[in-house]
Motif scaffolding. Structure first.
Motif, PDB file in Angstrom:
ATOM      1  N   VAL A  69       0.835  -1.196   0.000  1.00 15.50           N
ATOM      2  CA  VAL A  69       0.000   0.000   0.000  1.00 15.50           C
ATOM      3  C   VAL A  69       0.876   1.253   0.000  1.00 15.50           C
ATOM      4  CG1 VAL A  69      -1.777   1.278   1.277  1.00 15.50           C
ATOM      5  CG2 VAL A  69      -1.895  -1.210   1.125  1.00 15.50           C
ATOM      6  N   ALA A  70       2.031   1.163   0.642  1.00 14.64           N
ATOM      7  CA  ALA A  70       2.896   2.342   0.795  1.00 14.64           C
ATOM      8  C   ALA A  70       3.717   2.646  -0.451  1.00 14.64           C
ATOM      9  CB  ALA A  70       3.824   2.149   1.988  1.00 14.64           C
ATOM     10  N   THR A  71       3.566   1.825  -1.529  1.00 18.22           N
ATOM     11  CA  THR A  71       4.473   1.957  -2.668  1.00 18.22           C
ATOM     12  C   THR A  71       4.530   3.365  -3.259  1.00 18.22           C
ATOM     13  OG1 THR A  71       4.035  -0.347  -3.214  1.00 18.22           O
ATOM     14  CG2 THR A  71       5.109   0.973  -4.889  1.00 18.22           C
ATOM     15  N   VAL A  72       3.370   3.899  -3.626  1.00 17.00           N
ATOM     16  CA  VAL A  72       3.399   5.197  -4.315  1.00 17.00           C
ATOM     17  C   VAL A  72       3.838   6.342  -3.387  1.00 17.00           C
ATOM     18  CG1 VAL A  72       2.070   6.880  -5.645  1.00 17.00           C
ATOM     19  CG2 VAL A  72       1.758   4.453  -6.052  1.00 17.00           C
ATOM     20  N   PRO A  73       3.325   6.399  -2.126  1.00 14.56           N
ATOM     21  CA  PRO A  73       3.872   7.429  -1.231  1.00 14.56           C
ATOM     22  C   PRO A  73       5.392   7.357  -1.116  1.00 14.56           C
ATOM     23  CG  PRO A  73       1.904   6.456  -0.265  1.00 14.56           C
ATOM     24  CD  PRO A  73       2.188   5.688  -1.513  1.00 14.56           C
ATOM     25  N   ASP A  74       5.942   6.129  -1.090  1.00 17.16           N
ATOM     26  CA  ASP A  74       7.396   5.981  -1.050  1.00 17.16           C
ATOM     27  C   ASP A  74       8.043   6.536  -2.310  1.00 17.16           C
ATOM     28  OD1 ASP A  74       7.456   4.898   1.395  1.00 17.16           O
ATOM     29  OD2 ASP A  74       7.843   2.829   0.773  1.00 17.16           O
ATOM     30  N   LEU A  75       7.424   6.216  -3.465  1.00 16.24           N
ATOM     31  CA  LEU A  75       7.969   6.731  -4.726  1.00 16.24           C
ATOM     32  C   LEU A  75       7.966   8.251  -4.719  1.00 16.24           C
ATOM     33  CD1 LEU A  75       6.292   4.408  -7.397  1.00 16.24           C
ATOM     34  CD2 LEU A  75       8.658   4.384  -6.655  1.00 16.24           C
ATOM     35  N   GLN A 115      -9.867 -10.225  -0.697  1.00 11.92           N
ATOM     36  CA  GLN A 115      -9.026  -9.415   0.197  1.00 11.92           C
ATOM     37  C   GLN A 115      -7.880  -8.785  -0.588  1.00 11.92           C
ATOM     38  OE1 GLN A 115      -8.104 -12.512   2.956  1.00 11.92           O
ATOM     39  NE2 GLN A 115      -9.706 -11.929   4.395  1.00 11.92           N
ATOM     40  N   GLN A 116      -7.317  -9.561  -1.520  1.00 10.50           N
ATOM     41  CA  GLN A 116      -6.216  -9.019  -2.312  1.00 10.50           C
ATOM     42  C   GLN A 116      -6.655  -7.789  -3.099  1.00 10.50           C
ATOM     43  OE1 GLN A 116      -4.008 -11.755  -4.749  1.00 10.50           O
ATOM     44  NE2 GLN A 116      -3.900 -13.273  -3.142  1.00 10.50           N
ATOM     45  N   GLN A 117      -7.851  -7.882  -3.700  1.00  6.20           N
ATOM     46  CA  GLN A 117      -8.254  -6.728  -4.508  1.00  6.20           C
ATOM     47  C   GLN A 117      -8.600  -5.532  -3.618  1.00  6.20           C
ATOM     48  OE1 GLN A 117      -7.421  -5.213  -6.895  1.00  6.20           O
ATOM     49  NE2 GLN A 117      -8.519  -5.968  -8.692  1.00  6.20           N
ATOM     50  N   ARG A 118      -9.037  -5.791  -2.396  1.00  5.95           N
ATOM     51  CA  ARG A 118      -9.225  -4.664  -1.465  1.00  5.95           C
ATOM     52  C   ARG A 118      -7.883  -3.969  -1.222  1.00  5.95           C
ATOM     53  NH1 ARG A 118     -14.058  -5.188   2.115  1.00  5.95           N
ATOM     54  NH2 ARG A 118     -15.311  -6.822   1.186  1.00  5.95           N
ATOM     55  N   VAL A 119      -6.838  -4.785  -1.049  1.00  5.77           N
ATOM     56  CA  VAL A 119      -5.508  -4.193  -0.886  1.00  5.77           C
ATOM     57  C   VAL A 119      -5.128  -3.428  -2.152  1.00  5.77           C
ATOM     58  CG1 VAL A 119      -3.066  -4.639  -0.468  1.00  5.77           C
ATOM     59  CG2 VAL A 119      -4.792  -6.017   0.698  1.00  5.77           C
ATOM     60  N   GLY A 120      -5.471  -4.024  -3.314  1.00  4.60           N
ATOM     61  CA  GLY A 120      -5.180  -3.354  -4.587  1.00  4.60           C
ATOM     62  C   GLY A 120      -5.822  -1.978  -4.641  1.00  4.60           C
ATOM     63  N   VAL A 121      -7.067  -1.889  -4.184  1.00  2.00           N
ATOM     64  CA  VAL A 121      -7.759  -0.599  -4.180  1.00  2.00           C
ATOM     65  C   VAL A 121      -7.084   0.357  -3.192  1.00  2.00           C
ATOM     66  CG1 VAL A 121      -9.925   0.557  -3.581  1.00  2.00           C
ATOM     67  CG2 VAL A 121      -9.964  -1.530  -4.960  1.00  2.00           C
ATOM     68  N   ALA A 122      -6.733  -0.161  -2.010  1.00  4.54           N
ATOM     69  CA  ALA A 122      -6.056   0.681  -1.013  1.00  4.54           C
ATOM     70  C   ALA A 122      -4.738   1.209  -1.571  1.00  4.54           C
ATOM     71  CB  ALA A 122      -5.801  -0.128   0.258  1.00  4.54           C
ATOM     72  N   ARG A 123      -4.015   0.339  -2.283  1.00 10.48           N
ATOM     73  CA  ARG A 123      -2.732   0.750  -2.842  1.00 10.48           C
ATOM     74  C   ARG A 123      -2.925   1.874  -3.870  1.00 10.48           C
ATOM     75  NH1 ARG A 123       1.159  -3.463  -6.012  1.00 10.48           N
ATOM     76  NH2 ARG A 123      -0.554  -3.371  -7.515  1.00 10.48           N
ATOM     77  N   ALA A 124      -3.991   1.727  -4.680  1.00  8.20           N
ATOM     78  CA  ALA A 124      -4.225   2.751  -5.700  1.00  8.20           C
ATOM     79  C   ALA A 124      -4.603   4.087  -5.067  1.00  8.20           C
ATOM     80  CB  ALA A 124      -5.313   2.286  -6.657  1.00  8.20           C
ATOM     81  N   LEU A 125      -5.230   4.029  -3.866  1.00 12.42           N
ATOM     82  CA  LEU A 125      -5.691   5.264  -3.226  1.00 12.42           C
ATOM     83  C   LEU A 125      -4.630   5.892  -2.330  1.00 12.42           C
ATOM     84  CD1 LEU A 125      -9.275   4.104  -2.203  1.00 12.42           C
ATOM     85  CD2 LEU A 125      -8.710   5.813  -3.940  1.00 12.42           C
TER      86      LEU A 125
END
Lengths: 394, 314, 246
Positions: free
Chosen positions: B102-108, B146-156
């Motif tokens: 989930v933290a990927t984009v904020p890290d980028l 659950q994975q796709q929920r994480v996918g949505v969280a990651r995108a947001l």
């Protein structure tokens, strides 16, 4: 001419080579360009003396530079020509090796040797890459052009048959040792093929048996893996003591020629070495056959035997054969070392060349050994793909 | 607001020189804060269109404006970090924990770690995954939903104003899909993102989208609200693609409780308010009734759903 | 619960050899021990292992292998990365063809082919070691990088990672196990190549085998063979701890 060629050239420009292939051609051109400026021939008064390096004369150099650049440039402007140019470059490398060694030996004594130097090897490497690229290019261009990148084969054959290469030191060496060469090559082949045969005879039933039992499969593969881990020279050495003990304990075995050194330990070690790829691929291949197919076969009323011979084995064969191919390549290598325990083979030339410091003698052993490995695995790969296509797996 | 102006993607066959338009002269604007579905048969150019918005595919013609700014004016990586991206295969990184994913984009983007950590917990909460239980797990330990929920969280995660979704719920089983879709609609109701969603599932488009852009052979067949498409199809293609039962499908996306009106419920067959309007219709047909009584979760009658109300809705 | 037991049993099966083989190797290089044990093979006479102690030969041998591996990591991994970037299909196929060729050509032939240009000794052996070790590392590196799920690369690109970030954050970590397996294969194989290197005068444990063979001293051959086999088995088992089970 220009008017005639403009139409196809315009069409070719549209199918101009993609960047990745262009890079391959330049990768081939670089060693070729370097080769033009490096020595092609090492001339020595005899086979172990110091020698002098001879470069290409100016006219050759100019032609070489043009040809080296022509391959990548042609790929850009007229891709249909690239296969021909690359083939010519490869064959020309051998032709020039012949003419340059011939010219170098002019007026020298019979003992003088003219060897190939770095220029030749780099040129052949670069031209080989270019031919490879031309093959990929031809596949992209479509059916008609496919054979063009293979043009080098008849050209090379013509170069060899015309006696053009006879001045090259390795061929000279071959001329001196002809009967010994035939004998050692035969011994090399004999070792490889008998070990391969033995490994198949032992390994195939073992693989079939193991493929049906989880625990057996694990144990057998683990054991074969362990053997493969042991260095080949060490395995050859480790077998000396037990075989020597056997032969002194049983005179009958000694009469059969089994002893601690020579063919017996070499064959034993090589058979053990070849077992792993044959076992591993056999188990993987037999287990890889889809259970649905086997179930269907049972449902049609096949007995277990019929199911194995008619369905499971044919479907597993291509993958199994690739294990045989790996085994063959490994064996050609181990057989070259077998000379160290007195089993002969092409290793004879390599080791006696190293002992006497005669590079040409080393090449006389190493080059045929390398070629033998390549030819064997190409043949087996061909068999694999034919079988795979027959069985609809390609 | 995302605007596509005369967007075009042309491919040339390297061997024959033949040209092929994946997308041709497409002009369209996606309103802010709404879900727009790109709907159409496979090969119609909907995914190509989506991937041109975040420049995973570069257009061969036309312009894309996000809030009035041409997307070609910045580096593609910068652009993509401002746009959430959810795909059918989910694409969670298996070597990272849920929280790290989930933290990927904020890290980028180089955002401070502590702030990101807080944000990750909020987001997991938002998509309905208890942070304490899920944050440190690996994706392989989660179910598809659950994975796709994480996918949505990651995108947001970086709070992007725009979200691109490529068949986001396509790989889930029907039950999980319903649940994740509901959860997602709930989130969207709060966040009001501008969402472009590719789908070939008509039910999904009718259920989730505020607007539908139906595409065919690289061009727009019709653009409008689900109601527009169902009631006023612009062409035979639209009618055929949506099918004769389009109105029924539309009813399936509505809840009985949302359509009920106050009224006299005596003698009427009773249904659970959580049922969809299509089920309510079939009960009316079976019971030969002109209306049904709608029950709340407490089992009390809350209102009446009539034939007329269904007709207006579907 | 059962999986836990199975997992611990499996890890025991990996840890045990990683302790056993190195322990045997260490025992084997204790001065005088192994030669004395093998003396019966030479008619009771303790084989003369030369002036260099066994542990030093083993260290030299290990040094050859490890320095070749270091060179291979520096050369092979960037090569595998370079040819697997998008739009370089022809280069990748070339790399695969060349590594396939390298796998086919016999070790001794590669070592021997280098002798006319590099002379005898350490140089041709190192060249052979590096070339040979390059093969499994490049082919496994390419295979590992290609095996990374395209959806993951798509997700990474769609999230705004640059090419370099995708490589370091996604592709390399995910292909690491396959890459390490290649490194393990090449390390183990190179213990054997370095043994043959002794025939070129490079030293190491192969020296004992070569000397034993030329002196027809079976016990000496066995000392070299056992120690090099133990070295190979030790490296295989220890590196096996870092690679996932097959």
């Amino acid at each position: 001419m220009s008017a005639l060629s403009s139409a196809p050239a315009a069409r070719d420009r549209k199918i101009a080579v993609a960047g990745d292939l262009q890079a391959v051609f330049w990768l081939g051109a670089l060693p070729m360009l370097a080769a033009c400026f490096l020595p092609w021939v090492l001339l020595r008064p005899n086979r172990i003396a110091q020698g002098e390096y001879l470069h290409l004369p100016a006219s050759y150099l100019a032609l070489g530079l043009v040809l080296a650049l022509a391959v990548p440039v042609s790929a850009r402007v007229w891709p249909r020509l690239t296969g021909v140019l690359a083939s010519v470059a490869l064959a020309l490398g051998f032709w020039w090796l012949g003419t340059r060694t011939g010219a170098a030996l002019q007026g020298q004594s019979d003992l003088a040797r003219a060897s190939a130097s770095s220029g030749v090897w780099l040129w052949l490497l670069g031209a080989g890459i270019a031919v490879y690229g031309a093959g990929v290019l031809a596949a992209r261009l479509g059916a008609v052009q496919k054979w063009l990148p293979w043009l080098w084969l008849p050209l090379l054959l013509a170069t060899v048959l015309s006696g053009q290469l006879s001045h090259w030191s390795v061929i000279r060496e071959l001329g001196v040792q002809q009967s010994r060469f035939v004998q050692e090559l035969a011994q090399h082949l004999r070792l490889v093929l008998s070990a391969l045969g033995l490994a198949v005879v032992i390994g195939a039933p073992l693989a079939v048996w193991a493929s049906r039992r989880e625990r057996v499969a694990g144990t057998v593969l683990g054991l074969a893996n362990g053997i493969q881990t042991v260095p080949s020279l060490a395995l050859l050495g480790l077998l000396i003591a037990p075989l020597a003990a056997l032969s002194s304990a049983f005179p009958a075995l000694r009469a059969m020629g089994i002893s601690g050194i020579g063919t017996a330990p070499a064959l034993t070690a090589m058979t053990l070495y070849a077992l792993l790829p044959i076992l591993r691929n056999g188990v993987v291949a037999l287990r890889g056959v889809s259970p649905g197919v086997l179930d269907a076969a049972r449902g049609m009323g096949m007995t277990d035997n019929q199911r194995f011979w008619r369905v499971q084995l044919p479907l597993a064969l291509p993958v199994w054969l690739s294990g045989l191919r790996q085994a063959a390549a490994v064996l050609v290598g181990v057989a070259s070392v077998a000379q160290l325990i007195g089993a002969g083979g092409l290793g004879y030339f390599i080791f006696s060349g190293m002992q006497s410091g005669a590079g040409d003698l080393i090449l006389l052993g190493a080059v045929p050994a390398a070629l033998l490995a390549i030819v064997l695995s190409t043949l087996l790969r061909g068999l694999e793909s034919v079988l795979a296509r027959r069985l609809g797996r390609a | 607001m995302i605007e596509l102006q005369h967007l075009e993607k042309r491919y040339t066959n390297p061997q024959t020189g033949a040209e092929f338009y994946a997308v041709k002269d497409l002009s369209l604007s996606f309103p802010s804060g709404e879900i727009t579905a790109l709907l159409g048969p496979s090969g119609c150019g909907k995914t190509t269109t989506l991937r041109m918005i975040n420049r995973l595919i570069e257009p061969t013609g036309g312009h894309i404006l996000i809030d009035g700014q041409d997307t070609r004016r910045e580096r593609p990586e910068q652009l993509r970090r401002r746009i959430g991206y959810v795909i059918q295969q989910i694409g969670l990184f298996p070597h990272l924990t849920v929280a790290q994913n989930v933290a990927t984009v904020p890290d980028l983007l180089g955002q401070p770690k502590a702030q990101t950590q807080q944000r990750v917990l909020e987001l997991l909460e938002l998509v309905g995954l208890e942070p304490g239980r899920f944050a440190q797990r690996r994706p392989a330990e989660l179910s598809g939903g659950q994975q796709q929920r994480v996918g949505v969280a990651r995108a947001l995660a970086a709070d992007p104003p725009v979200l691109l979704m490529d068949e986001p719920f396509g790989a889930l089983d029907p039950l999980a899909r319903d649940m994740v879709q509901d959860a997602f609609l709930e989130i969207q109701r709060r966040l009001k993102k501008t969402i472009v969603m590719v789908t070939h599932d008509i039910d999904e488009a009718l259920r989730m989208a505020d607007r539908i852009a139906l595409m065919n052979a690289g061009a727009l067949a019709q653009f409008g609200t689900p109601d527009d498409l169902v009631r006023r199809p612009a062409s035979d293609f639209v009618r055929q693609f949506l099918g004769e039962d389009a109105r029924l499908r539309q009813l399936a996306g509505l809840k009985a409780a949302d359509l009920m009106q106050p009224g006299d419920a005596t003698g009427l067959p009773q249904i659970d308010g959580r049922l969809n309007a299509r089920s309510a219709l079939s009960i009316m047909l079976r019971e030969r009734a002109g209306a049904v009584a709608v029950l709340g979760e407490d089992g009390q009658v809350k209102g009446v759903l009539s034939w007329q109300a269904l007709e207006q809705a579907g | 619960m059962t999986t836990l037991v199975a997992r611990s049993r499996r890890s025991l099966g990996r840890v045990l050899p990683a302790l056993l083989w190195p322990a045997l190797l260490l025992a084997g290089v204790v001065p005088g021990l192994l030669p004395r044990l093998l003396a019966p093979l030479a008619g009771g006479e303790v084989p003369d292992t030369g002036s260099t102690p066994l542990w030093q030969l083993a260290l030299v041998h290990l040094g050859f292998v490890l320095s070749a591996e270091a060179a291979v990591v520096l050369l092979g991994v960037p090569l595998a990365v370079a040819v697997t970037r998008p739009g370089r299909e022809a280069l990748m196929r070339l790399a695969e063809a060349l590594t396939g060729l390298g796998q086919t050509v016999p070790t001794l032939a590669i070592l021997a082919l280098a002798v006319p240009t590099l002379g005898l000794g350490v140089k041709p052996t190192m060249l052979g070691l590096v070339l040979y070790a390059l093969v499994p590392v490049v082919s496994n590196g390419v295979a590992g990088l290609l095996a990374v799920d395209p959806a993951l690369k798509d997700a990474a690109e769609g999230m705004g990672m640059t090419g370099r970030q995708r490589l370091w954050r996604v592709e390399l970590p995910l292909s690491l196990p396959v890459l390490l397996a290649g490194l393990r294969i090449s390390t183990v194989y190179n213990v054997g190549t370095a043994t043959i290197g002794a025939a070129l005068g490079a030293g190491g444990l192969g020296l004992l085998i070569i000397n034993g063979l030329s002196q027809q001293n079976t016990a000496l051959v066995m000392v070299g063979a056992i120690l090099s086999a133990l070295l190979a088995l030790s490296l295989d088992a220890v590196l096996g701890l870092f690679t996932p089970p097959e």
